[in-house]
Design a protein around this motif. Structure first.
Motif, mmCIF file in Angstrom:
data_model
loop_
_atom_site.group_PDB
_atom_site.id
_atom_site.type_symbol
_atom_site.label_atom_id
_atom_site.label_comp_id
_atom_site.label_asym_id
_atom_site.label_seq_id
_atom_site.Cartn_x
_atom_site.Cartn_y
_atom_site.Cartn_z
ATOM 1 N N ILE A 115 11.468 2.036 -4.114
ATOM 2 C CA ILE A 115 10.547 1.861 -5.248
ATOM 3 C C ILE A 115 11.063 0.781 -6.184
ATOM 4 O O ILE A 115 10.324 -0.096 -6.619
ATOM 5 N N LEU A 159 4.222 -1.792 -0.626
ATOM 6 C CA LEU A 159 3.913 -0.506 -1.252
ATOM 7 C C LEU A 159 3.340 0.462 -0.222
ATOM 8 O O LEU A 159 3.775 1.621 -0.128
ATOM 9 N N ALA A 160 2.376 -0.026 0.544
ATOM 10 C CA ALA A 160 1.771 0.835 1.562
ATOM 11 C C ALA A 160 2.834 1.311 2.541
ATOM 12 O O ALA A 160 2.900 2.496 2.906
ATOM 13 N N VAL A 162 6.065 1.555 2.067
ATOM 14 C CA VAL A 162 7.004 2.479 1.426
ATOM 15 C C VAL A 162 6.384 3.869 1.332
ATOM 16 O O VAL A 162 7.032 4.877 1.631
ATOM 17 N N ILE A 163 5.107 3.906 0.934
ATOM 18 C CA ILE A 163 4.457 5.210 0.787
ATOM 19 C C ILE A 163 4.418 5.930 2.135
ATOM 20 O O ILE A 163 4.754 7.117 2.227
ATOM 21 N N LEU A 164 4.050 5.201 3.180
ATOM 22 C CA LEU A 164 4.005 5.841 4.504
ATOM 23 C C LEU A 164 5.403 6.287 4.923
ATOM 24 O O LEU A 164 5.587 7.379 5.463
ATOM 25 N N VAL A 166 7.989 6.958 3.010
ATOM 26 C CA VAL A 166 8.499 8.057 2.193
ATOM 27 C C VAL A 166 7.815 9.370 2.576
ATOM 28 O O VAL A 166 8.465 10.408 2.702
ATOM 29 N N SER A 167 6.496 9.312 2.798
ATOM 30 C CA SER A 167 5.852 10.587 3.108
ATOM 31 C C SER A 167 6.199 11.047 4.526
ATOM 32 O O SER A 167 6.077 12.231 4.829
ATOM 33 N N LEU A 172 13.895 7.697 0.239
ATOM 34 C CA LEU A 172 13.583 6.479 -0.493
ATOM 35 C C LEU A 172 14.649 5.418 -0.289
ATOM 36 O O LEU A 172 14.523 4.306 -0.774
ATOM 37 N N TRP B 397 1.613 2.937 -11.190
ATOM 38 C CA TRP B 397 2.083 4.273 -10.813
ATOM 39 C C TRP B 397 0.931 5.186 -10.436
ATOM 40 O O TRP B 397 1.038 5.998 -9.517
ATOM 41 N N TRP B 400 0.144 4.245 -7.061
ATOM 42 C CA TRP B 400 1.110 4.821 -6.126
ATOM 43 C C TRP B 400 0.633 6.192 -5.671
ATOM 44 O O TRP B 400 0.601 6.495 -4.476
ATOM 45 N N MET B 403 -2.435 6.068 -3.485
ATOM 46 C CA MET B 403 -2.129 5.661 -2.115
ATOM 47 C C MET B 403 -1.425 6.788 -1.375
ATOM 48 O O MET B 403 -1.680 7.024 -0.192
ATOM 49 N N LEU B 404 -0.565 7.499 -2.094
ATOM 50 C CA LEU B 404 0.083 8.649 -1.475
ATOM 51 C C LEU B 404 -0.979 9.676 -1.072
ATOM 52 O O LEU B 404 -0.890 10.307 -0.015
ATOM 53 N N VAL B 407 -2.550 8.894 2.143
ATOM 54 C CA VAL B 407 -1.691 9.252 3.273
ATOM 55 C C VAL B 407 -1.774 10.750 3.543
ATOM 56 O O VAL B 407 -1.927 11.186 4.686
ATOM 57 N N LEU B 412 -6.202 6.381 6.147
ATOM 58 C CA LEU B 412 -5.505 5.114 5.934
ATOM 59 C C LEU B 412 -6.470 3.983 5.620
ATOM 60 O O LEU B 412 -6.092 2.978 5.017
ATOM 61 N N MET B 415 -6.478 3.489 2.109
ATOM 62 C CA MET B 415 -5.290 2.783 1.650
ATOM 63 C C MET B 415 -5.545 1.271 1.732
ATOM 64 O O MET B 415 -5.211 0.517 0.819
ATOM 65 N N MET B 419 -5.481 -1.532 -1.208
ATOM 66 C CA MET B 419 -4.682 -2.753 -1.109
ATOM 67 C C MET B 419 -5.554 -3.981 -1.344
ATOM 68 O O MET B 419 -5.215 -4.889 -2.101
#
Lengths: 572, 534
Positions: A115, A159-160, A162-164, A166-167, A172, B397, B400, B403-404, B407, B412, B415, B419
């Motif tokens: 992040i 970002l995309a 990282v999110i994928l 991380v989940s 991280l 944020w 963020w 987007m989470l 997922v 997707l 997502m 973007m």
């Protein structure tokens, strides 16, 4: 106290504060800030610091190890020298954004989690774009816009990813992201996206055109800043996360080879240098792809050396642009008479980038080549050798030749201003010192180095390679086969979004606008008809009037009211 | 004062302020002080009394009247509503301060009416935020619509009236046509319209009915500006800038998306939506709105119109967050209410400042303004960065979490939409940065003095024969270097061919010749005129 501040913060905050100063004080502050930042680096101990809690995530804002320190050092040195180079600039926007840009690149290098990396990654984009816009021309403005969209695009992809990531993994940590097998196709989607994001900033083939498109549009000093940080940050990120990734070998090999063809026919000498930069990045990427300790050392040290000599070349061309008002090969020539010192420094840079023995390029690049050969990558090695000859050809000979020699274009200008000369001299000295005392650089590399560049075999074969490329240039020039410098642009992949997509977009917009209008008309007419129909059936005289129940009245009242409102709106 | 009283008081407080404003209408300074005091004290009530109770886990409830069995006018505060109330009451202070400068600087008429209607709208917004059920929410939702109508038509011109007609028409049309119907349906199906954690519809209706009801709610909330019910927002741009700020940031659109989010979470329940996929289609509508509105924004030259379409696009982020039916999505949507409110209000304030300060409304006229209004443009830049979603600004944020959420929901495609929208929103903000930077300045090319050729000294290289000497020198050096290969000096090389005689010399020469020849061919394909792209 100072050791818990994230490195780069001094530069970022200082960059913002610079805007409060005026005139020369801004330029001087920009020279002082990297010194302060460097002092902070010297106090850092390896380890990870500043664990912050952001929402549900634990961030590691600072992670210090040998890999991040090398980049931290060279970023500060380069920022310091470039700020000296820019001492005569009286433009607050440039000083501010340059410092914010450098600071965020430094911050990204020391980011311990994904992040934090993302935050600084996007900040570099926003900070740097003002350096392009600082030219204050329509062209620069548009180029900067394209640059910004692509750079932020890289951040969004990151970002995309990282999110994928991380989940999927819950981690991280910004460490090695690619698996032990080094195969991208067995990595998760998140990791692949992160890879692509790094690739955009690193100017992988086909993702590269932003580099050649935007950098040459910046100011003479802005281009120097730009050439140093963004792409080397990407190299760092690849070295951190994707060392040993198989496909990087081929990506790197392609990167070293294809830009040099464009470099030969490009007219704008600063753009030639961006192609050259692209080619240089290829060497580093390939080294990272091989992924052995020595190859990584080679890639990192080459990044270090490249920042110095490529920066020097950009500085020399910036000085030429400043004095003559142009950087086109077709307009220049004979400048050695009026700018002899600049010419001399440029030649040192050109010889360095060509990896002449006793200069910094030689002692660093050869590590990558040796390791490629040792790994048995015959074709990749041959490509690198071809590219090495090519580098000499377009950066080593073409740049100094067309700017300072060739046909005398008649410019009788002043030598570059003193701050610029000082900065260039320091860079040139850096090239020589690293070339003669490679141990200085080797000692700060991520892994212990056991490498001796100066063997007879090595020196002689290198001279053979380079001198015969010079011979080829001479022969082609004398026989008139060498392509002349022409005022022109060359199409690159950026054609797709500069010409192709806008045309397509205009076409879609025209169609879409037409359809929209038609649709609006049709909908209005239909609503009108529906209302009339309902009125016909349900109105006081309609057939359904006989079967009205009190229960339905509420509902139909609503519908009627609604219809009335629609009519009120559209039916006029 | 108990928390329950405070909840009721918060809704009534702006109405008390109206009395003061009307009382002091002849003394503008006192009148504005009254507004400011009301706004400040409202924020104090919300933040100091109600917030701690809610943060401590309390759900203060205040019943007013029971209209029908199970249909009550009642307030109950939960975190989402708390957030909205904080945003609305907090930004009211800022907007009032700004209005004072704007309305006076722009010499607007009917300022008392303006401040009264503004207070009414705030009261409505707080009512919406604290509503305990759909019925109460509906009542206050309509109160906002009605109280903002005089604000939109403030100038009283023909254009303003026409815009007001569109405004009222779409907002009332959708709410009476769809939302009221949805309210009745919900009441009939569930026997109540109370907001409850986990929803009230589970087991009551299912299948296509769920989808239709969701549609009635989503499109019925015209304030959420889902396409095709978005036209009222650009139409309302005729109003004075503080009104635009009210519409876009403080109360109106936020009440809309808040309603959608609240209904999704507390009437349907995200578990129900997630298990039935009933909101899947809504994500697509939201996605379409996000992209389409961004593209329309690109075509607008009027700054406020462009911002209006940007809002439409951003609102659908929040709807999307709810429609994803995941906790991260809802969290992201809720955060985005606050983040977008703060970011967008900055942008509108700047737009108003440009209008008042420089009398400019069209973006293409603003070149070079950044030099004259550096502070305004600096603020604009920061606001833009946040709305685009660049870190470390607030907007990034919430994005963020959105987007989470995509997922978590396994969508997707959404997502990708988020973007793409980030990049589009840079594109439609770009002209502004240009205004910030571009100065109509011509680079004075420092042309060298080319005439002095004749009387200057000759350099060594000016002689043709000296150049020849250099070239011959090179030939000789090359020959010598190549001939070194007769000695067996090569060691520790990796490939057999490296030991061949003259390998490196030959390779260097051939590489460069073929490079140049290939590049010459390449030129035939890629070379264009210098102004090809201009």
């Amino acid at each position: 106290m100072i050791d818990i501040l994230p490195p780069g913060l001094i530069l970022i905050v200082g960059g913002v504060l610079i805007s409060l100063l005026r005139g020369r004080a801004q330029a001087i502050a920009a020279v002082v800030l990297p010194v302060l930042g460097f002092a902070q680096l010297l106090m850092l101990e390896p380890g990870s610091y500043l664990h912050l809690q952001l929402f549900d995530y634990e961030l590691t804002v600072v992670r210090v190890d040998r890999l991040s320190l090398v980049f931290g050092y060279v970023f500060h040195i380069a920022a310091f020298l470039t700020a000296i180079y820019a001492l005569n600039v009286r433009d607050g926007v440039q000083h501010c954004s340059a410092m914010i840009y450098v600071g965020s690149a430094v911050g990204a290098v020391f980011a311990g989690d994904l992040i934090t990396l993302f935050v600084f990654w996007e900040l570099t984009a926003v900070g740097s774009v003002f350096l392009i816009w600082a030219s204050r021309t329509e062209r620069a403005y548009r180029a900067g816009m394209r640059y910004l969209i692509i750079q932020v695009g890289s951040g969004v992809v990151l970002l995309a990813g990282v999110i994928l990531h991380v989940s999927a993994t819950g981690s991280l940590d910004f460490g090695q992201l690619i698996g032990a097998d080094g195969l991208l196709r067995s990595a998760s989607v998140g990791v692949v996206l992160i890879f692509v994001a790094f690739g955009i900033k690193c100017a992988f083939p086909l993702l590269h055109p932003w580099l050649q498109d935007s950098y040459p549009e910046s100011t003479p000093t802005g281009t120097v800043f730009l050439s140093i940080f963004t792409t080397k940050l990407a190299v760092y990120a690849l070295a951190r996360g994707f060392a040993g990734t198989d496909c990087l070998i081929w990506i790197g090999a392609t990167m070293t080879a294809f830009p040099i063809f464009f470099a030969v026919i490009e007219n704008d000498l600063r753009r030639v240098l961006t192609y050259s930069l692209n080619n240089q990045l290829g060497f580093m990427v390939l080294g990272i792809g091989i992924g052995t300790k020595m190859a990584l050392n080679g890639a990192v040290s080459y990044a270090f050396a490249n920042i110095i000599f490529e920066g020097l070349l950009f500085m020399a061309m910036g000085a030429v642009l400043l004095r003559t008002g142009t950087c086109k090969g077709s307009e220049l020539g004979g400048l050695y008479k009026s700018m002899p010192l600049t010419m001399a420094f440029c030649c040192v840079g050109a010889a360095s980038i060509s990896a002449f023995p006793f200069l910094s390029g030689f002692v660093t690049k050869s590590m990558i080549l040796d390791e490629t050969a040792a790994g048995g990558h015959t074709i990749a090695w041959l490509v690198l050798l071809f590219a090495s000859a090519g580098v000499f050809h377009h950066s080593g000979i073409k740049i100094p030749f067309f700017a300072f020699f060739a046909h005398d274009a008649g410019f009788r200008v002043k030598e570059a201003p003193r701050p610029m000369l000082v900065a260039m001299a320091a860079m040139a000295v850096g090239c020589v010192v690293i070339g003669i005392f490679p141990g200085l650089l080797y000692s700060i590399l991520p892994y212990a180095v056991d490498y001796h560049p100066y063997t007879t075999t090595h020196v002689v074969t290198q001279y053979q390679l380079l001198l015969f490329s010079a011979l080829a240039f001479t022969v082609l020039k004398v026989t008139g086969i060498y392509p002349a410098e022409l005022r022109s642009v060359n199409l690159d992949v950026d054609w797709i979004y500069r010409k192709g997509l806008p045309n397509l977009f205009g076409w879609v917009a025209r169609i879409g606008g037409g359809v929209g209008e038609r649709l609006h008309a049709v909908v209005s007419a239909q609503l009108d008809r529906i209302y009339r129909g309902i009125y016909h059936l349900h109105g006081p005289t309609g057939v359904f009037a006989r079967t009205w129940t009190t229960g339905a009245i509420a509902f139909w009242a609503v519908v009627g009211l609604f219809g009335y409102l629609l009519l009120y709106l559209w039916g006029r | 004062m108990t928390v329950e009283t405070a909840v009721g008081l918060a809704v009534l407080w702006p109405l008390a302020g109206i009395g003061l404003i009307a009382l002091f209408r002849r003394w503008p300074n006192v009148r504005e002080t009254a507004t400011l005091l009301t706004a400040g004290s409202l924020f104090a009530i919300v933040a100091k009394v109600i917030l701690p109770a809610v943060m401590a886990g309390g759900r203060p409830r205040l019943d007013i009247i029971e209209v029908l069995p199970g249909l009550q006018l009642a307030f109950e505060v939960e975190p989402l509503g708390m957030l909205f109330a904080l945003v609305a009451s907090g930004l009211w202070i800022v907007t009032t301060l700004y209005s004072i400068g704007y309305m006076r600087g722009h010499h607007e008429e009917n300022q008392t009416r303006f401040y009264i209607c503004f207070a009414l709208a705030i009261s409505g917004a707080v009512g919406v935020a604290f509503a305990a059920n759909v019925f109460t929410l509906f009542v206050f939702y309509e109160a906002i619509t009605l109280s903002t109508y005089p604000l939109v038509t403030h100038h009283g011109t023909e254009a303003a009236k026409r815009a007001g007609r569109v405004y009222l028409g779409i907002l009332m049309g959708t709410s009476v046509g769809f939302l009221l119907f949805a309210l009745v349906w919900t009441y009939l199906a569930a026997g109540t319209t109370e907001f409850r954690p986990g929803g009230i519809l589970a087991g009551q209706i299912d299948g296509w009915q769920l989808i239709v009801l969701l549609g009635l709610y989503a499109f019925g909330t015209g304030k959420a500006a889902l396409m095709p019910f978005h036209r009222w927002l650009p139409a309302a741009m005729v109003a004075p800038t503080p009104v635009s700020a009210l519409l876009h940031a403080v109360a109106v659109v936020k009440a809309g998306v808040f309603t959608v989010l609240k209904v999704l979470v507390y009437v349907f329940g995200i578990d129900l939506l997630a298990s039935t996929d009933a909101s899947r289609w809504l994500t697509w509508v939201a996605a379409f709105t996000i992209i389409a509105a961004s593209i329309v924004a690109l075509t607008k030259d009027n700054l406020k119109a462009r911002l209006a379409y940007s809002t439409i696009s951003q609102l659908s982020y929040i709807v999307l967050g709810g429609a994803l039916a995941t906790s991260a999505g809802v969290l992201g949507g809720g955060m985005h209410i606050a983040m977008h409110a703060v970011g967008k209000i900055t942008l509108f304030f700047c737009a108003g400042a440009i209008l008042v300060g420089a009398h400019k409304t069209e973006i293409s006229e603003m070149d070079g303004l950044g030099r004259r209004m550096p502070f305004t443009f600096g603020a604009f830049l920061l606001g833009s960065l946040s709305v685009i979603g660049l870190p470390p600004m607030g907007g990034s944020w919430s994005k963020w979490y959105l987007m989470l959420g995509t997922v978590e929901a396994g969508q997707l495609t959404m997502m990708l939409v988020l973007m793409a929208s980030s990049l589009l929103s840079i594109a439609y903000r770009h002209r502004l940065c240009r205004a910030f930077l571009l100065r109509r300045r011509h680079l004075s090319a420092t042309d060298g003095d080319r005439d002095a050729m004749n009387e200057e000294k000759k350099y060594w290289l000016d002689e043709k024969k000296n150049v020849k000497k250099v070239i011959y020198g090179l030939y000789i050096v090359c020959a010598v270097v190549a001939l070194i290969d007769v000695f067996p000096y090569k060691h520790h090389l990796h490939f057999r061919f490296e030991y061949w005689f003259g390998f490196f010399s030959f390779y260097g020469f051939v590489a460069c010749v073929s490079l140049v020849l290939a590049a010459k061919q390449l030129r035939k394909v890629v070379m264009r005129d210098e102004d090809y792209y201009d």
